[in-house]
Design an enzyme around this catalytic site. Structure first.
Site, PDB file in Angstrom:
ATOM      1  N   GLY A   1     -87.514 -10.711  45.393  1.00  0.00           N
ATOM      2  CA  GLY A   1     -87.745 -10.712  43.960  1.00  0.00           C
ATOM      3  C   GLY A   1     -86.494 -10.264  43.227  1.00  0.00           C
ATOM      4  O   GLY A   1     -85.646  -9.569  43.799  1.00  0.00           O
ATOM      5  N   CYS A   2     -86.375 -10.629  41.969  1.00  0.00           N
ATOM      6  CA  CYS A   2     -85.143 -10.323  41.230  1.00  0.00           C
ATOM      7  C   CYS A   2     -84.966  -8.816  41.013  1.00  0.00           C
ATOM      8  O   CYS A   2     -83.954  -8.238  41.428  1.00  0.00           O
ATOM      9  CB  CYS A   2     -85.103 -11.082  39.906  1.00  0.00           C
ATOM     10  N   HIS A   3     -85.945  -8.159  40.379  1.00  0.00           N
ATOM     11  CA  HIS A   3     -85.835  -6.713  40.181  1.00  0.00           C
ATOM     12  C   HIS A   3     -85.708  -5.998  41.530  1.00  0.00           C
ATOM     13  O   HIS A   3     -84.910  -5.071  41.688  1.00  0.00           O
ATOM     14  CB  HIS A   3     -87.072  -6.171  39.466  1.00  0.00           C
TER      15      HIS A   3
END
Length: 306
Positions: free
Chosen positions: A112-114
């Site tokens: 995931g990005c975060h």
């Protein structure tokens, strides 16, 4: 030549992957006409005909797509949340997982990005014993609005948009953000951080910050820096000594790029760990293509902007 299929090519991540791969002459893209793009039989045939399949789908649909696979030679890169902590799946962050592990896997869960920023900052320190596993951490993450997908992009770019979109907006207010599970699992932490994601009025870019007190660590700021330098020696994640821009650090600094910048600021008592990257790059499609390159046995940075 490898055959590649993107299941869910109409979404933000899928479109971005398709755009990046369309000009490559070392792969053959399997493309379904719009009228059968969602047909299960057509999708099943395309997935099983591919050497590498990208899943750019909601979680439930991604699980259904995996169930369609009968070809033992088809490798899957899933960009959804569905398999990031699932048994039998390899977490697709090569700098921490190892290129050989990914190359030898048929089931890769794209981060995931975060989560990518948090894990990049904490996992090496936990492994080295510098960051205490039971530390109660906070994490705040600034992101461009493209991370919210087509609807959010349309909302921010509408001529008559809501005036509230002019200012940064915090979300994930219930502390149940879907990235928290992988943030804890992959980093090796025992407690989920208090996580504050914030979307702002810029298209792409991400800045993930983990604040630490001296009491959270075994060692010093110098030890943290040395661990990052030792861990991140590749092309796509690098420690940068002087990362600020005249006393500021912009979340858009890495927009349009596929690499990640790690830095440490603050002082000996109150420390800021910062990861900056593009939420659509190392936080999504760039990372997925890096994993594909590794599966193909070529330069992991081929076709990427670094």
């Amino acid at each position: 030549m490898k055959k590649v299929f993107i299941d869910g090519s109409a979404g933000t991540t899928g479109l971005r992957i398709h755009e990046r791969l369309a000009g490559r002459d070392d792969i053959e893209l399997i493309i379904l006409p719009d009228e059968i793009r969602k047909d299960n039989d057509a999708r099943k045939d395309a997935i099983n005909s591919s050497d590498i399949a990208f899943l750019c789908l909601p979680d439930a649909a991604a699980k259904e797509a995996v169930a369609l696979i009968e070809n033992p030679d088809t490798a899957v890169i899933d960009t959804s949340t569905a398999h990031r902590t699932a048994p039998g799946w390899t977490y697709g962050f090569p700098e921490l997982t190892g290129n050989e592990t990914i190359k030898n896997s048929k089931r890769i869960a794209n981060p995931g990005c975060h989560a990518s920023g948090f894990i990049a900052l904490t996992a090496p320190l936990v492994k080295a014993g510098i960051l205490k596993k039971d530390a109660a951490l906070t994490c705040f993450s600034l992101t461009g609005y493209s991370g919210g997908g087509k609807k959010m992009i349309a909302d921010y770019e509408a001529a008559d948009r809501d005036p509230l979109l002019k200012g940064p907006r915090q979300y994930g207010l219930t502390q149940q953000h879907k990235h928290l599970k992988e943030m804890v699992y992959v980093s090796g932490m025992e407690l989920a951080p208090v996580f504050c994601p914030i979307v702002a009025d810029f298209y792409s870019g991400m800045e993930v910050t983990v604040p630490l007190f001296k009491e959270n660590i075994n060692g010093s700021v110098k030890d943290i820096v040395e661990e990052y330098k030792k861990c991140y020696t590749g092309k796509l994640v690098k420690y940068v000594e002087d990362a600020d821009e005249n006393g500021f650090m912009s979340a858009a600094a890495m927009s349009g790029r596929d690499d990640m910048q790690i830095s440490v600021t603050g002082n000996d008592d109150r420390i800021l760990l910062v990861a900056r990257f593009d939420n659509l790059g190392k936080g999504a499609s760039g990372s997925a293509i890096q994993n594909m390159n590794i599966l193909m046995g070529i330069d992991e940075a081929f076709g990427l902007a670094i």
